[in-house]
Design a protein around this motif. Sequence first.
Motif, mmCIF file in Angstrom:
data_model
loop_
_atom_site.group_PDB
_atom_site.id
_atom_site.type_symbol
_atom_site.label_atom_id
_atom_site.label_comp_id
_atom_site.label_asym_id
_atom_site.label_seq_id
_atom_site.Cartn_x
_atom_site.Cartn_y
_atom_site.Cartn_z
ATOM 1 N N ILE A 221 0.829 -1.060 -0.146
ATOM 2 C CA ILE A 221 0.297 -0.147 -0.084
ATOM 3 C C ILE A 221 0.858 1.396 0.172
ATOM 4 C CG2 ILE A 221 -1.199 1.322 1.476
ATOM 5 C CD1 ILE A 221 -3.280 -1.651 2.722
ATOM 6 N N LEU A 222 1.948 0.736 0.874
ATOM 7 C CA LEU A 222 3.039 2.172 0.397
ATOM 8 C C LEU A 222 3.201 2.792 -0.963
ATOM 9 C CD1 LEU A 222 5.217 1.311 2.855
ATOM 10 C CD2 LEU A 222 4.309 3.279 3.558
ATOM 11 N N ALA A 223 3.760 2.134 -1.857
ATOM 12 C CA ALA A 223 3.775 2.092 -3.180
ATOM 13 C C ALA A 223 2.317 3.060 -4.332
ATOM 14 C CB ALA A 223 3.696 0.819 -3.694
ATOM 15 N N GLY A 224 1.329 3.104 -3.116
ATOM 16 C CA GLY A 224 -0.208 3.931 -3.582
ATOM 17 C C GLY A 224 -0.331 4.995 -3.122
ATOM 18 N N VAL A 225 0.391 5.232 -2.053
ATOM 19 C CA VAL A 225 0.364 6.696 -2.141
ATOM 20 C C VAL A 225 0.547 7.093 -2.261
ATOM 21 C CG1 VAL A 225 0.657 7.860 0.276
ATOM 22 C CG2 VAL A 225 0.467 5.129 0.735
ATOM 23 N N PRO A 226 0.331 8.359 -2.386
ATOM 24 C CA PRO A 226 0.347 9.918 -3.296
ATOM 25 C C PRO A 226 2.080 10.351 -3.050
ATOM 26 C CG PRO A 226 -2.006 9.862 -3.485
ATOM 27 C CD PRO A 226 -1.241 8.767 -2.329
ATOM 28 N N THR A 227 2.761 10.629 -3.763
ATOM 29 C CA THR A 227 4.173 11.012 -3.734
ATOM 30 C C THR A 227 3.622 12.853 -2.650
ATOM 31 O OG1 THR A 227 4.526 12.066 -5.662
ATOM 32 C CG2 THR A 227 5.277 9.941 -5.269
ATOM 33 N N VAL A 228 3.011 13.252 -3.537
ATOM 34 C CA VAL A 228 2.390 14.351 -2.517
ATOM 35 C C VAL A 228 2.739 14.311 -1.489
ATOM 36 C CG1 VAL A 228 0.168 14.878 -3.466
ATOM 37 C CG2 VAL A 228 1.485 16.931 -3.136
ATOM 38 N N VAL A 229 1.544 13.124 -0.985
ATOM 39 C CA VAL A 229 1.315 13.652 0.935
ATOM 40 C C VAL A 229 2.686 13.179 1.466
ATOM 41 C CG1 VAL A 229 -0.141 11.609 1.895
ATOM 42 C CG2 VAL A 229 -1.121 11.813 0.059
ATOM 43 N N TYR A 230 3.897 11.915 1.125
ATOM 44 C CA TYR A 230 4.719 12.001 1.374
ATOM 45 C C TYR A 230 5.308 13.155 1.419
ATOM 46 C CZ TYR A 230 4.994 6.654 0.844
ATOM 47 O OH TYR A 230 4.499 5.433 0.504
ATOM 48 N N GLY A 231 5.515 14.097 0.392
ATOM 49 C CA GLY A 231 6.131 15.652 0.718
ATOM 50 C C GLY A 231 5.521 16.328 2.319
ATOM 51 N N TYR A 232 4.314 16.089 2.327
ATOM 52 C CA TYR A 232 3.642 16.659 3.325
ATOM 53 C C TYR A 232 3.699 15.823 4.388
ATOM 54 C CZ TYR A 232 0.015 18.757 5.668
ATOM 55 O OH TYR A 232 -1.322 20.148 6.864
ATOM 56 N N PHE A 233 3.763 15.059 5.026
ATOM 57 C CA PHE A 233 4.337 14.665 5.727
ATOM 58 C C PHE A 233 5.056 14.566 5.952
ATOM 59 C CE2 PHE A 233 6.006 10.105 7.951
ATOM 60 C CZ PHE A 233 5.208 10.360 8.856
ATOM 61 N N ALA A 234 6.630 14.964 5.695
ATOM 62 C CA ALA A 234 7.706 14.798 5.833
ATOM 63 C C ALA A 234 8.044 16.299 6.404
ATOM 64 C CB ALA A 234 9.176 15.128 4.418
ATOM 65 N N LEU A 235 7.235 17.421 5.350
ATOM 66 C CA LEU A 235 6.743 19.147 6.310
ATOM 67 C C LEU A 235 6.424 18.713 7.529
ATOM 68 C CD1 LEU A 235 7.699 22.027 4.207
ATOM 69 C CD2 LEU A 235 5.610 22.350 3.727
ATOM 70 N N VAL A 236 5.581 18.429 7.688
ATOM 71 C CA VAL A 236 4.057 18.587 8.683
ATOM 72 C C VAL A 236 4.571 18.050 9.797
ATOM 73 C CG1 VAL A 236 2.505 18.384 9.320
ATOM 74 C CG2 VAL A 236 2.329 19.942 7.879
ATOM 75 N N TYR A 237 5.252 16.910 10.473
ATOM 76 C CA TYR A 237 5.069 16.293 11.283
ATOM 77 C C TYR A 237 7.258 15.720 10.665
ATOM 78 C CZ TYR A 237 0.651 15.432 10.960
ATOM 79 O OH TYR A 237 -0.990 15.427 11.003
ATOM 80 N N VAL A 238 8.133 15.045 10.291
ATOM 81 C CA VAL A 238 8.991 14.245 9.997
ATOM 82 C C VAL A 238 10.369 15.587 10.258
ATOM 83 C CG1 VAL A 238 10.727 13.245 8.995
ATOM 84 C CG2 VAL A 238 8.695 12.482 8.372
ATOM 85 N N THR A 239 10.333 16.842 9.787
ATOM 86 C CA THR A 239 11.063 17.682 10.146
ATOM 87 C C THR A 239 10.866 18.086 11.487
ATOM 88 O OG1 THR A 239 11.026 18.558 7.621
ATOM 89 C CG2 THR A 239 11.753 20.008 9.205
ATOM 90 N N PRO A 240 9.869 18.540 12.188
ATOM 91 C CA PRO A 240 8.965 19.052 13.565
ATOM 92 C C PRO A 240 9.705 17.880 14.800
ATOM 93 C CG PRO A 240 7.187 19.929 12.578
ATOM 94 C CD PRO A 240 8.253 18.972 11.191
ATOM 95 N N ALA A 241 9.966 16.420 13.888
ATOM 96 C CA ALA A 241 10.257 15.338 15.019
ATOM 97 C C ALA A 241 11.376 15.448 15.131
ATOM 98 C CB ALA A 241 9.647 14.369 14.289
#
Length: 336
Positions: A126-146
């Motif tokens: 399922i990870l391969a089916g997630v739109p790449t823009v979602v990954y980018g938003y996830f990194a911007l909002v959650y990964v960088t602050p963490a």
Amino acid sequence: MTSEGQSPDLSGGRGFRAVRESMYKYALLGCAVLSVLTTVSIIGVLIVDAAQFFQEVPLLQFLTGTRWSPNLQPVQFGILPLILGTLMITLGAAVIALPLGLLTAIYLSEYATPRARSILKPLLEILAGVPTVVYGYFALVYVTPALNAFLSGLNDILGLALPRLGLFNGLSASIVVGIMIIPMVSSISEDAMSAVPDSLRQAGYGLGATKFNVSTTIVVPAAISGITSSFILAISRAIGETMAVTLAAGTNPPEFPPVHTIFGLPYFAPGDLLGLYADSMATMTVAMINIAGGDISGGSIAYQSLFAIGITLFTITLAMNVISNLIADRYREVYE
């Protein structure tokens, strides 16, 4: 009733069937030719427009320049910073995805029960089916602050002076791209390991080997061609990633680090390279997005640089795929 001297007609409309098979044949041939023509057309467009660019900017200057500035004075078209950003994000993604993907494949192939495999493998893919823009938003909002919170904690506890990550940074982009390509590594590697004959496993068990030993010293070496191919294909996928990197790493090319020399040989200081991960790190694909979506007029030298980047990226990806095929052919095992 037919006489005994006559044989029954078993042709079943052979003429119509032959026509139908010919239709299938030519329809499939047309699809194959269309695919080849599409690929050749794309390559032709890249070569023609890139050739116009290289008439204005020498190829050596393009490949060795250390500053990329297509629309700001002084205009410079050095692709090395873009290549550096691409390779560093790809390397960071590979450090995450390759070991995790391989270990996951070993578990699915050798340890998981059929029921667990039937559940876990589709969930992983399922990870391969997630739109790449979602990954980018996830990194911007959650990964960088963490990551910033984690680095701050290390600084407080250990008394370190680790830098704070910017809003756009290469480290977050590397993490999300690595997560994105894990399914490719694990799925292809698991298929390669599942194709290894059980007789090899049974021979190992007969010699007293444990499941771990069989998995790591028999199954993995026997499936090394497929595993290596999965690694190279995943790396090629990371090199060409666009939207996740654009949102996570930003659009500014990295500052090319100073080149040191030792015994006349150039090298980069590890600290300088690691420091780049804290700041914005545009890649070749991000630069193409900036040019295509900017205010640069069509037909200008800056616009034509888009095709120069494209042919460079195409060459790198093609080389990776050729290497993958050579490795697969060289180390492929044939079992009777």
